[in-house]
Design a protein around this motif. Structure first.
Motif: not given
Length: 187
Positions: A164-185
């Motif tokens: 949730t959040g404003r567009p910039a916060a959503r983008l940052a959150a998405l990138e953080a989720v992807l970084a965590r997902a990449e670490d677990r791959r």
């Protein structure tokens, strides 16, 4: 990495995907399946949602390009629309149809790494007019969140995150989720 961004209509999916693709041009963007349906079907009914569910599942399962991709909506969105519409109209879905739609959704989601949910939140309200079917919008939002919590439907391999959040916060959150997902791959 295969990402699906899910949410009811007017929840910020297009904006998030556009912002993400500008920073990550290596990702193939799969547009909203609505853009790919027969233009003669425009009312938000079961036929439209079933058609979009088939398109969303097919493009993840059979037709997906190799490499990284981010999809605007997946089959889970349209299963949620079908169930929400049934709830609002009081017309139950045929049990065989529902079983096939659920199986198609589950199979397609096995090909996805990350499911991003954009729930409706008062803090980032996007105003919609009556022509946007606000009751269906709200009902779909609720059903989508319930479906995403069902491991028999979404499996246990997916990284699922609500943003949730404003567009910039959503983008940052998405990138953080992807970084965590990449670490677990697995390597």
């Amino acid at each position: 990495m295969r990402i699906v961004v899910s949410g009811t209509h007017a929840s910020g999916k297009s904006t998030l995907i556009s912002d993400f693709s500008l920073r990550h041009p290596e990702f193939t963007v799969l547009p909203d399946p609505f853009e790919l349906v027969d233009e003669t079907i425009d009312a938000p009914g079961a036929a439209l949602f079933a058609s979009q569910l088939r398109i969303a599942a097919g493009r993840l399962s059979n037709e997906a390009p190799d490499g990284d991709l981010i999809a605007e909506r997946g089959p889970l969105d349209f299963l949620a629309y079908l169930l929400a519409r049934a709830e609002l109209t009081g017309v139950s879905l045929d049990s065989e149809f529902l079983q096939r739609a659920s199986a198609l959704t589950t199979a397609a989601l096995t090909t996805v790494d990350v499911l991003i949910l954009l729930p409706l939140a008062p803090s980032d309200a996007i105003d919609v007019g009556d022509d946007e079917h606000p009751e269906l919008r709200a009902a779909m939002n609720d059903v989508l969140l319930e479906l995403a919590d069902d491991p028999s439907l979404v499996g246990d391999h997916l990284t699922i995150a609500e943003i949730t959040g404003r567009p910039a916060a959503r983008l940052a959150a998405l990138e953080a989720v992807l970084a965590r997902a990449e670490d677990r791959r697995p390597l």
